[in-house]
Design a protein around this motif. Structure first.
Motif, PDB file in Angstrom:
ATOM      1  N   LYS A  64       6.851   9.925  -0.579  1.00  0.00           N
ATOM      2  CA  LYS A  64       7.901   9.640   0.421  1.00  0.00           C
ATOM      3  C   LYS A  64       8.646   8.336   0.131  1.00  0.00           C
ATOM      4  O   LYS A  64       9.801   8.182   0.492  1.00  0.00           O
TER       5      LYS A  64
ATOM      6  N   PRO B 113       5.610   0.101   3.343  1.00  0.00           N
ATOM      7  CA  PRO B 113       6.904   0.620   2.908  1.00  0.00           C
ATOM      8  C   PRO B 113       7.596   1.562   3.895  1.00  0.00           C
ATOM      9  O   PRO B 113       8.790   1.784   3.784  1.00  0.00           O
TER      10      PRO B 113
ATOM     11  N   PRO C  18       0.836  -1.208   0.000  1.00  0.00           N
ATOM     12  CA  PRO C  18       0.000   0.000   0.000  1.00  0.00           C
ATOM     13  C   PRO C  18       0.871   1.259   0.000  1.00  0.00           C
ATOM     14  O   PRO C  18       1.755   1.414   0.842  1.00  0.00           O
ATOM     15  N   LEU C  19       0.621   2.122  -0.985  1.00  0.00           N
ATOM     16  CA  LEU C  19       1.435   3.345  -1.142  1.00  0.00           C
ATOM     17  C   LEU C  19       0.547   4.564  -1.351  1.00  0.00           C
ATOM     18  O   LEU C  19       0.985   5.586  -1.862  1.00  0.00           O
ATOM     19  N   ALA C  20      -0.743   4.423  -1.028  1.00  0.00           N
ATOM     20  CA  ALA C  20      -1.684   5.492  -1.387  1.00  0.00           C
ATOM     21  C   ALA C  20      -1.965   6.466  -0.237  1.00  0.00           C
ATOM     22  O   ALA C  20      -2.813   7.338  -0.369  1.00  0.00           O
ATOM     23  N   GLY C  21      -1.237   6.315   0.871  1.00  0.00           N
ATOM     24  CA  GLY C  21      -1.439   7.216   2.020  1.00  0.00           C
ATOM     25  C   GLY C  21      -0.924   8.619   1.729  1.00  0.00           C
ATOM     26  O   GLY C  21      -0.200   8.845   0.752  1.00  0.00           O
ATOM     27  N   LEU C  22      -1.289   9.559   2.591  1.00  0.00           N
ATOM     28  CA  LEU C  22      -0.938  10.968   2.350  1.00  0.00           C
ATOM     29  C   LEU C  22       0.450  11.345   2.861  1.00  0.00           C
ATOM     30  O   LEU C  22       1.004  12.358   2.463  1.00  0.00           O
ATOM     31  N   GLY C  23       0.980  10.566   3.774  1.00  0.00           N
ATOM     32  CA  GLY C  23       2.323  10.864   4.295  1.00  0.00           C
ATOM     33  C   GLY C  23       2.393  12.186   5.037  1.00  0.00           C
ATOM     34  O   GLY C  23       3.381  12.918   4.931  1.00  0.00           O
ATOM     35  N   THR C  24       1.362  12.495   5.816  1.00  0.00           N
ATOM     36  CA  THR C  24       1.291  13.827   6.449  1.00  0.00           C
ATOM     37  C   THR C  24       2.432  14.072   7.448  1.00  0.00           C
ATOM     38  O   THR C  24       2.809  15.218   7.666  1.00  0.00           O
ATOM     39  N   ARG C  25       2.985  12.982   8.008  1.00  0.00           N
ATOM     40  CA  ARG C  25       4.068  13.194   8.979  1.00  0.00           C
ATOM     41  C   ARG C  25       5.342  13.708   8.312  1.00  0.00           C
ATOM     42  O   ARG C  25       6.240  14.187   8.988  1.00  0.00           O
TER      43      ARG C  25
ATOM     44  N   PRO D  57      -7.813   7.957   0.376  1.00  0.00           N
ATOM     45  CA  PRO D  57      -7.115   7.185   1.410  1.00  0.00           C
ATOM     46  C   PRO D  57      -8.033   6.837   2.592  1.00  0.00           C
ATOM     47  O   PRO D  57      -7.980   7.463   3.639  1.00  0.00           O
ATOM     48  N   LEU D  58      -8.866   5.816   2.382  1.00  0.00           N
ATOM     49  CA  LEU D  58      -9.848   5.454   3.415  1.00  0.00           C
ATOM     50  C   LEU D  58      -9.280   4.517   4.471  1.00  0.00           C
ATOM     51  O   LEU D  58     -10.001   4.119   5.385  1.00  0.00           O
ATOM     52  N   GLY D  59      -8.019   4.128   4.312  1.00  0.00           N
ATOM     53  CA  GLY D  59      -7.385   3.255   5.307  1.00  0.00           C
ATOM     54  C   GLY D  59      -6.698   2.062   4.657  1.00  0.00           C
ATOM     55  O   GLY D  59      -6.955   1.734   3.499  1.00  0.00           O
ATOM     56  N   THR D  60      -5.830   1.408   5.433  1.00  0.00           N
ATOM     57  CA  THR D  60      -5.044   0.283   4.893  1.00  0.00           C
ATOM     58  C   THR D  60      -5.953  -0.867   4.436  1.00  0.00           C
ATOM     59  O   THR D  60      -5.674  -1.512   3.421  1.00  0.00           O
TER      60      THR D  60
ATOM     61  N   GLN E  76      -6.068   3.446  -5.423  1.00  0.00           N
ATOM     62  CA  GLN E  76      -6.978   3.777  -4.325  1.00  0.00           C
ATOM     63  C   GLN E  76      -6.939   5.308  -4.261  1.00  0.00           C
ATOM     64  O   GLN E  76      -6.001   5.883  -3.724  1.00  0.00           O
TER      65      GLN E  76
HETATM   66  P1  UTP Z   1       0.093   5.253   7.477  1.00  0.00           P
HETATM   67  O1  UTP Z   1      -1.187   5.826   7.897  1.00  0.00           O
HETATM   68  O2  UTP Z   1       1.043   4.758   8.517  1.00  0.00           O
HETATM   69  O3  UTP Z   1       0.921   6.257   6.590  1.00  0.00           O
HETATM   70  O4  UTP Z   1      -0.202   4.083   6.464  1.00  0.00           O
HETATM   71  P2  UTP Z   1       0.517   7.478   5.681  1.00  0.00           P
HETATM   72  O5  UTP Z   1      -0.954   7.649   5.568  1.00  0.00           O
HETATM   73  O6  UTP Z   1       1.239   7.323   4.398  1.00  0.00           O
HETATM   74  O7  UTP Z   1       1.248   8.664   6.417  1.00  0.00           O
HETATM   75  P3  UTP Z   1       0.843   9.673   7.594  1.00  0.00           P
HETATM   76  O8  UTP Z   1       0.415   8.817   8.764  1.00  0.00           O
HETATM   77  O9  UTP Z   1      -0.207  10.584   7.066  1.00  0.00           O
HETATM   78  O10 UTP Z   1       2.140  10.364   7.845  1.00  0.00           O
HETATM   79  C1  UTP Z   1       0.581   2.893   6.371  1.00  0.00           C
HETATM   80  C2  UTP Z   1       0.775   2.528   4.917  1.00  0.00           C
HETATM   81  O11 UTP Z   1      -0.473   2.312   4.289  1.00  0.00           O
HETATM   82  C3  UTP Z   1      -0.628   3.131   3.148  1.00  0.00           C
HETATM   83  C4  UTP Z   1       0.368   4.271   3.308  1.00  0.00           C
HETATM   84  O12 UTP Z   1       0.793   4.736   2.035  1.00  0.00           O
HETATM   85  C5  UTP Z   1       1.478   3.615   4.110  1.00  0.00           C
HETATM   86  O13 UTP Z   1       2.398   2.964   3.254  1.00  0.00           O
HETATM   87  N1  UTP Z   1      -2.042   3.585   3.071  1.00  0.00           N
HETATM   88  C6  UTP Z   1      -2.620   4.154   4.153  1.00  0.00           C
HETATM   89  C7  UTP Z   1      -2.740   3.406   1.904  1.00  0.00           C
HETATM   90  O14 UTP Z   1      -2.220   2.889   0.887  1.00  0.00           O
HETATM   91  N2  UTP Z   1      -4.032   3.814   1.858  1.00  0.00           N
HETATM   92  C8  UTP Z   1      -4.651   4.384   2.922  1.00  0.00           C
HETATM   93  O15 UTP Z   1      -5.852   4.719   2.806  1.00  0.00           O
HETATM   94  C9  UTP Z   1      -3.920   4.557   4.099  1.00  0.00           C
END
Ligand code: UTP
Length: 271
Positions: free
Chosen positions: A25, A130, A8-15, A106-109, A103
């Motif tokens: 990131k 990752p 999964p690489l679709a998160g926002l990476g806000t940190r 970003p609705l969650g893992t 995806q």
């Molecule tokens: P995290 O919630 O730990 O990371 O998701 P994030 O969303 O990338 O970063 P922050 O917390 O805002 O800094 C764990 C992994 O799951 C992926 C993220 O890309 C990360 O690799 N993920 C998370 C998704 O692919 N989709 C989602 O909806 C949420």
């Protein structure tokens, strides 16, 4: 055998903002090599044959990184630099193994995993997060061995500082099965210190059963209104699916926060 992995690489990476407002990131270099390549190398060495990347429109940069053939060909013709030729060969090798799915919200893992449903062929598959690098020992490879021996799902596990439990999926032990492996009886996503069943955390490596998709289809949002893979794992555990916590022997590096990212580069440069 486990042949497919999903990432999964679709998160926002806000940190890692503000960097992640324009940059993926997972492409940030850690000691000169993009973070995602450490994960790909771990998969390849563990015998994985196909890798599914879950990305979003905002993170198309990741796909472009692997699909820049014309650019490389022109540069290589002109420069004949052995380093660039070598890097391009590596990218071609990775590209052959990667499929992309999307995806866009970003609705969650859990929701991210669900996007791979129609591509998973075997009864079990590997998932790697990752941000979680594990060095000095191939964690995926050790987990695949455990899976082969016990024919069950496996998650990487580590003891964490009790004060930080609300950052992790935390599990409760049922019984020890050998030196490094335990059967799990419960797993809770990001519990408060008060509600945490232990200080044993799940780290970003999972061998999951295909059955998880039927749970994910019905999974309601949990902590922070996200659909968590942990909640569907808990449903399977309650139906007596065996999940093993594997205490891995490598070194864990958290690349998802700025402090962790900086430390990871320093640690890897010492290897
Ligand atoms: P995290 O919630 O730990 O990371 O998701 P994030 O969303 O990338 O970063 P922050 O917390 O805002 O800094 C764990 C992994 O799951 C992926 C993220 O890309 C990360 O690799 N993920 C998370 C998704 O692919 N989709 C989602 O909806 C949420």
């Amino acid at each position: 055998m486990i042949k497919q992995a999903i990432i999964p690489l679709a998160g926002l990476g806000t940190r890692l903002l503000p960097l992640t407002s324009v940059f993926a990131k997972e492409l940030l270099p850690i000691n000169g090599k993009p973070g995602i390549e450490y994960i790909l190398d771990e998969c390849i060495e563990a015998g994985i044959k196909e890798i599914i990347f879950i990305i979003s429109k905002k993170k198309k940069m990741i796909k472009r990184y692997f699909y820049n053939d014309n650019f490389y060909k022109k540069i290589i013709l002109k420069k004949k630099d052995p380093r660039i030729i070598n890097e391009y060969k590596k990218i071609l090798k990775y590209k052959k193994m990667i499929k992309f799915v999307y995806q866009n919200k970003p609705l969650g893992t859990g929701d991210a995993v669900l996007k791979t449903k129609k591509y998973i062929k075997d009864k079990f598959f590997l998932m790697l997060l990752p941000d979680d690098l594990i060095v000095k020992n191939n964690c995926a490879k050790s987990m695949i061995k455990v899976h082969k021996k016990y024919k069950s799902s496996v998650m990487a596990s580590m003891n964490v500082n009790k004060k930080t439990v609300s950052r992790w999926g935390i599990y409760k032990l049922k019984k020890r099965i050998d030196k490094k492996n335990y059967i799990i009886s419960d797993v809770v996503e990001k519990p408060s210190i008060k509600n945490a069943p232990s200080n044993k955390a799940v780290i970003g490596r999972y061998i999951l059963p295909k059955k998880i998709f039927s749970k994910l289809l019905m999974q309601k949002p949990g902590k922070n209104s996200e659909i968590h893979i942990t909640d569907s794992i808990q449903s399977l555990i309650k139906e007596n699916y065996k999940f093993i916590a594997h205490n891995f022997s490598g070194k864990y590096l958290d690349c998802g926060s700025m402090n962790g990212y900086i430390k990871s580069s320093m640690e890897i440069s010492k290897l």
